[in-house]
Structures are given as C-alpha cells and as structure tokens.
Design a protein around this motif. Structure first.
Motif, PDB file in Angstrom:
ATOM      1  N   ALA A  17       0.812  -1.211   0.000  1.00  0.00           N
ATOM      2  CA  ALA A  17       0.000   0.000   0.000  1.00  0.00           C
ATOM      3  C   ALA A  17       0.845   1.260   0.000  1.00  0.00           C
ATOM      4  CB  ALA A  17      -0.917   0.012   1.210  1.00  0.00           C
ATOM      5  N   GLY A  18       2.115   1.153   0.362  1.00  0.00           N
ATOM      6  CA  GLY A  18       3.002   2.293   0.296  1.00  0.00           C
ATOM      7  C   GLY A  18       3.364   2.904   1.626  1.00  0.00           C
ATOM      8  N   SER A  19       2.725   2.509   2.723  1.00  0.00           N
ATOM      9  CA  SER A  19       2.981   3.156   4.004  1.00  0.00           C
ATOM     10  C   SER A  19       4.347   2.821   4.562  1.00  0.00           C
ATOM     11  CB  SER A  19       1.901   2.769   5.017  1.00  0.00           C
ATOM     12  OG  SER A  19       1.956   1.388   5.312  1.00  0.00           O
ATOM     13  N   ALA A  20       4.951   1.736   4.115  1.00  0.00           N
ATOM     14  CA  ALA A  20       6.268   1.375   4.626  1.00  0.00           C
ATOM     15  C   ALA A  20       7.387   1.856   3.719  1.00  0.00           C
ATOM     16  CB  ALA A  20       6.365  -0.145   4.809  1.00  0.00           C
ATOM     17  N   HIS A  21       7.015   2.568   2.633  1.00  0.00           N
ATOM     18  CA  HIS A  21       8.003   3.124   1.730  1.00  0.00           C
ATOM     19  C   HIS A  21       8.341   4.546   2.144  1.00  0.00           C
ATOM     20  CE1 HIS A  21       7.623  -0.246  -0.954  1.00  0.00           C
ATOM     21  NE2 HIS A  21       6.365   0.015  -1.250  1.00  0.00           N
ATOM     22  N   GLY A  22       9.417   5.080   1.539  1.00  0.00           N
ATOM     23  CA  GLY A  22       9.646   6.504   1.623  1.00  0.00           C
ATOM     24  C   GLY A  22       8.636   7.224   0.734  1.00  0.00           C
ATOM     25  N   ALA A  23       8.690   8.560   0.742  1.00  0.00           N
ATOM     26  CA  ALA A  23       7.753   9.360  -0.038  1.00  0.00           C
ATOM     27  C   ALA A  23       8.243   9.409  -1.486  1.00  0.00           C
ATOM     28  CB  ALA A  23       7.640  10.753   0.547  1.00  0.00           C
ATOM     29  N   THR A  24       7.790   8.464  -2.300  1.00  0.00           N
ATOM     30  CA  THR A  24       8.136   8.463  -3.714  1.00  0.00           C
ATOM     31  C   THR A  24       7.413   9.617  -4.395  1.00  0.00           C
ATOM     32  OG1 THR A  24       8.427   6.058  -3.728  1.00  0.00           O
ATOM     33  CG2 THR A  24       8.110   7.136  -5.854  1.00  0.00           C
ATOM     34  N   VAL A  25       8.159  10.489  -5.061  1.00  0.00           N
ATOM     35  CA  VAL A  25       7.575  11.675  -5.686  1.00  0.00           C
ATOM     36  C   VAL A  25       7.463  11.458  -7.184  1.00  0.00           C
ATOM     37  CG1 VAL A  25       8.531  13.151  -3.880  1.00  0.00           C
ATOM     38  CG2 VAL A  25       9.810  12.833  -6.011  1.00  0.00           C
ATOM     39  N   ASP A  26       6.716  12.330  -7.827  1.00  0.00           N
ATOM     40  CA  ASP A  26       6.638  12.333  -9.281  1.00  0.00           C
ATOM     41  C   ASP A  26       7.672  13.285  -9.844  1.00  0.00           C
ATOM     42  OD1 ASP A  26       4.393  10.537  -9.719  1.00  0.00           O
ATOM     43  OD2 ASP A  26       3.149  12.091  -8.806  1.00  0.00           O
ATOM     44  N   ALA A  27       8.060  13.049 -11.088  1.00  0.00           N
ATOM     45  CA  ALA A  27       9.013  13.940 -11.748  1.00  0.00           C
ATOM     46  C   ALA A  27       8.456  15.361 -11.759  1.00  0.00           C
ATOM     47  CB  ALA A  27       9.265  13.452 -13.170  1.00  0.00           C
ATOM     48  N   GLY A  28       9.304  16.320 -11.420  1.00  0.00           N
ATOM     49  CA  GLY A  28       8.886  17.714 -11.418  1.00  0.00           C
ATOM     50  C   GLY A  28       8.248  18.199 -10.147  1.00  0.00           C
ATOM     51  N   ASP A  29       8.084  17.326  -9.155  1.00  0.00           N
ATOM     52  CA  ASP A  29       7.424  17.732  -7.910  1.00  0.00           C
ATOM     53  C   ASP A  29       8.179  18.840  -7.184  1.00  0.00           C
ATOM     54  OD1 ASP A  29       5.302  16.062  -8.230  1.00  0.00           O
ATOM     55  OD2 ASP A  29       5.643  14.869  -6.432  1.00  0.00           O
ATOM     56  N   TYR A  30       9.486  18.927  -7.391  1.00  0.00           N
ATOM     57  CA  TYR A  30      10.259  19.952  -6.700  1.00  0.00           C
ATOM     58  C   TYR A  30      10.447  21.225  -7.539  1.00  0.00           C
ATOM     59  CZ  TYR A  30      11.286  17.437  -2.438  1.00  0.00           C
ATOM     60  OH  TYR A  30      11.162  16.821  -1.205  1.00  0.00           O
ATOM     61  N   THR A  31       9.644  21.396  -8.579  1.00  0.00           N
ATOM     62  CA  THR A  31       9.655  22.642  -9.339  1.00  0.00           C
ATOM     63  C   THR A  31       9.144  23.787  -8.461  1.00  0.00           C
ATOM     64  OG1 THR A  31       9.253  21.455 -11.408  1.00  0.00           O
ATOM     65  CG2 THR A  31       8.765  23.818 -11.380  1.00  0.00           C
ATOM     66  N   ARG A  32       9.846  24.916  -8.469  1.00  0.00           N
ATOM     67  CA  ARG A  32       9.431  26.070  -7.654  1.00  0.00           C
ATOM     68  C   ARG A  32       8.479  26.941  -8.475  1.00  0.00           C
ATOM     69  NH1 ARG A  32      11.096  31.374  -6.658  1.00  0.00           N
ATOM     70  NH2 ARG A  32      12.748  31.184  -8.213  1.00  0.00           N
ATOM     71  N   LEU A  33       7.244  27.071  -8.002  1.00  0.00           N
ATOM     72  CA  LEU A  33       6.238  27.880  -8.678  1.00  0.00           C
ATOM     73  C   LEU A  33       6.147  29.257  -8.036  1.00  0.00           C
ATOM     74  CD1 LEU A  33       3.469  25.164  -9.176  1.00  0.00           C
ATOM     75  CD2 LEU A  33       5.254  25.887 -10.762  1.00  0.00           C
ATOM     76  N   PRO A  34       5.510  30.225  -8.696  1.00  0.00           N
ATOM     77  CA  PRO A  34       5.466  31.605  -8.172  1.00  0.00           C
ATOM     78  C   PRO A  34       4.751  31.715  -6.830  1.00  0.00           C
ATOM     79  CG  PRO A  34       4.905  31.567 -10.509  1.00  0.00           C
ATOM     80  CD  PRO A  34       4.949  30.138 -10.059  1.00  0.00           C
ATOM     81  N   ASP A  35       5.132  32.736  -6.076  1.00  0.00           N
ATOM     82  CA  ASP A  35       4.523  33.029  -4.778  1.00  0.00           C
ATOM     83  C   ASP A  35       3.016  33.174  -4.939  1.00  0.00           C
ATOM     84  OD1 ASP A  35       4.208  33.834  -2.079  1.00  0.00           O
ATOM     85  OD2 ASP A  35       4.329  35.939  -2.676  1.00  0.00           O
ATOM     86  N   GLY A  36       2.265  32.544  -4.010  1.00  0.00           N
ATOM     87  CA  GLY A  36       0.821  32.633  -4.049  1.00  0.00           C
ATOM     88  C   GLY A  36       0.136  31.545  -4.842  1.00  0.00           C
ATOM     89  N   THR A  37       0.890  30.710  -5.538  1.00  0.00           N
ATOM     90  CA  THR A  37       0.296  29.611  -6.306  1.00  0.00           C
ATOM     91  C   THR A  37      -0.279  28.560  -5.361  1.00  0.00           C
ATOM     92  OG1 THR A  37       1.878  29.931  -8.112  1.00  0.00           O
ATOM     93  CG2 THR A  37       0.732  27.817  -8.019  1.00  0.00           C
ATOM     94  N   ASN A  38      -1.473  28.083  -5.662  1.00  0.00           N
ATOM     95  CA  ASN A  38      -2.111  27.009  -4.908  1.00  0.00           C
ATOM     96  C   ASN A  38      -2.320  25.805  -5.818  1.00  0.00           C
ATOM     97  OD1 ASN A  38      -2.780  28.471  -2.310  1.00  0.00           O
ATOM     98  ND2 ASN A  38      -3.863  29.770  -3.777  1.00  0.00           N
ATOM     99  N   LEU A  39      -2.183  24.620  -5.239  1.00  0.00           N
ATOM    100  CA  LEU A  39      -2.432  23.387  -5.973  1.00  0.00           C
ATOM    101  C   LEU A  39      -3.411  22.525  -5.192  1.00  0.00           C
ATOM    102  CD1 LEU A  39       1.243  22.345  -6.914  1.00  0.00           C
ATOM    103  CD2 LEU A  39      -0.322  23.783  -8.241  1.00  0.00           C
ATOM    104  N   ALA A  40      -4.399  21.997  -5.888  1.00  0.00           N
ATOM    105  CA  ALA A  40      -5.277  20.965  -5.336  1.00  0.00           C
ATOM    106  C   ALA A  40      -5.009  19.698  -6.141  1.00  0.00           C
ATOM    107  CB  ALA A  40      -6.740  21.376  -5.440  1.00  0.00           C
ATOM    108  N   VAL A  41      -4.624  18.636  -5.453  1.00  0.00           N
ATOM    109  CA  VAL A  41      -4.151  17.427  -6.136  1.00  0.00           C
ATOM    110  C   VAL A  41      -4.961  16.224  -5.660  1.00  0.00           C
ATOM    111  CG1 VAL A  41      -2.111  16.071  -6.748  1.00  0.00           C
ATOM    112  CG2 VAL A  41      -1.842  18.465  -6.041  1.00  0.00           C
ATOM    113  N   LEU A  42      -5.327  15.375  -6.620  1.00  0.00           N
ATOM    114  CA  LEU A  42      -6.019  14.131  -6.317  1.00  0.00           C
ATOM    115  C   LEU A  42      -5.271  12.980  -6.973  1.00  0.00           C
ATOM    116  CD1 LEU A  42      -8.426  12.490  -5.208  1.00  0.00           C
ATOM    117  CD2 LEU A  42      -9.618  12.986  -7.369  1.00  0.00           C
TER     118      LEU A  42
END
Length: 291
Positions: A17-42
């Motif tokens: 289920a993933g709870s025993a793994h580290g936090a595997t991220v998607d490519a580009g997750d560490y992109t810095r977006l402009p101040d004030g940007t909000n993301l809603a993710v599902l």
C-alpha cells in the motif's frame, strides 16, 4: 512457518500500500512555482502483486495482494524573504484486499495517517528550471488502526518522519534530471498485534532518479528508478529479520489538458524485493488543479 516469517507476510501488505516506503515523488514535484500559487491534487493508485519474499527467499507465488489508494493533497507556495516555503497536507484513504494463500485475511478500508510536509526551497533560480529543496514529511498517527487486524497499512499507530531532499537540473533544452533522497525515522508502536507488543523500526533509506523528456511546454515523458534499503523491525526487542532492499521503476506521461489542469499517468513495477510483497503492477493517476 516461524514467527518472523508471519510478521513479514503481514508487513508485506503495508509495503504494497506504500505506508512502509519513503515518499516516492513524481518527476517535477520539486519545481518552484510563483509566490501565491495554490495546488489541489487528487491521486488514484492501484497496486497488485502475488509474490512474497523474506530475506531474499520467495515464500509464496500465490499470495494475492491488492490496494486501491486515493490521496487528497493541498499545496501553497509562499515566498518568505529570499526563501520559498510550501506548506502542504496529504490525506490517504483506500482499501486493501488479499487472496490466494492469504485469503484468510479480511480486507480493510478507511482513512490513513495524515501527512504534513512543509517544503523549503534553497535555490532561487529566476528561470525556475533548477531547484534544491528539503521536505520533512511528518506522518501523524491519525489513521484507522486495529491491533487485532493484520491489515493495518492505512494507519500505522506511530509517528514517522521522512526527511527528503530533492534537486532538479536541466540537462538540455529538452531533458532534465530529478534526484531525490530520503532518510526515514520511525516512532514506536506500543500496541502492535493482538498481544499489544512494542514495535520498533530502524532507519530506512530511499534514492530516486527521474529523467524527463519535455515534448513541449505542457507535456513530458519521464522514467524513474528507485532503490530502498534498511528498516528492519523488532517486536518486543526480537529482530524480525525483515531488512528491506527493493528496486523499482516507473514510466510516466504528464500533460496540461488546460492551462491550469494537469493529468499525469504512470505505470510501474518492482524489479527486485528482499522482504515483503513484490509489486507486479502499479497504476497511478494524478490530477492537479492550479489556482
């Protein structure tokens, strides 16, 4: 079957289920977006496997395990002086099922442990193509947990801290590289198993590499390779012999279907597993709304 092996089989479900793994991220997750940007993710994830391993030995080829997991994620980018801070919350939920050699275990569903993950960016690159950031992923013991239920992957009844660092750099106009590393600390679960034993776990580690090809400004294809190791557990001081060593891969395609909505689809699987369930198939779907 000896006691540690039974523990390994139950623990394998949590790994699936993933709870025993580290936090595997998607490519580009560490992109810095402009101040004030909000993301809603599902997120919607389906994982299945049928092989269980203990200390590199296959225990079963017909231990069917599957998980359908959803994750709600809220993200906000805030500039504090010269530093970008990104508070974010993640709430997993879903259902786990077993079959085959594990058909005697009942399925389980519910809400998982709430995650607080405040990212701090350390590089202020005006082109936003390079990034270096750290994220402490703090897992709070808020999810569903029942010590009499062998399936407790949604709630671990313990605190957990995954300290993660991510780096993004362009390699050319079309190619970029993401490198991510994790070290994970585990809190104590003092209500483990039907006898209410004490579960402790040693540090575990993960290293991820993502190679992205940018088809155009709104579309990319990425390949990921990840290695995990460590994390041996002890129950009432007795080692369970379940040190992890896992290698997996993921292929992803991301596309902005509108200027503010991105869809990301991924397929992956495990290449090798020392302890736990081997993922035969992983399907991930992610939708991001930028506002």
């Amino acid at each position: 079957m000896h006691h540690p092996t039974i523990r390994a089989m139950f623990g394998a479900i949590a790994m699936l289920a993933g709870s025993a793994h580290g936090a595997t991220v998607d490519a580009g997750d560490y992109t810095r977006l402009p101040d004030g940007t909000n993301l809603a993710v599902l997120y919607a994830q389906h994982v299945e496997g049928k092989e269980l391993y203990s200390q590199g030995t296959r225990l079963s080829g017909n231990a069917r395990l599957s998980a359908d997991i959803g994750i709600l994620r809220a993200v906000r980018f805030i500039d504090v002086g010269d530093v970008t801070v990104i508070p974010q919350f993640l709430l997993p939920f879903g259902k786990l099922r077993t079959g085959g050699d594990l058909s005697g275990l009942s399925s389980t569903n519910g809400i998982g442990d709430l995650i607080f993950a405040p990212t701090v960016h350390l590089i202020q690159d005006s082109t936003r193509k390079r990034a270096l950031a750290v994220t402490p992923w703090l897992y709070l013991p808020t999810g569903r947990y029942d010590r009499n239920n062998a399936l407790n992957a949604l709630g671990e009844n313990r605190w957990k801290l995954d300290l993660q660092a991510g780096y993004i750099t362009p390699l050319s106009d079309r190619w970029s590289l993401d490198l991510v590393g994790d070290v994970i600390w585990y809190g104590r679960n003092s209500d483990y198993g039907s006898a209410g034993a004490t579960l402790r776990q040693s540090l575990s580690y993960q290293a991820q590499g993502h190679l992205r090809y940018h088809v155009d400004a709104g579309t990319y294809v990425a390949g990921m390779l990840s290695c995990e190791w460590g994390g041996e557990t002890k129950v009432n001081g007795a080692s369970q012999g379940d040190r992890q060593q896992r290698t997996k891969g993921l292929l992803s395609v991301g596309h902005f279907v509108t200027p503010t909505v991105q869809l990301l689809g991924s397929y992956g699987r495990d290449f090798s597993v020392r302890t736990g369930a081997r993922e035969d198939h992983r399907f991930n779907l992610r939708m991001v709304k930028v506002f």
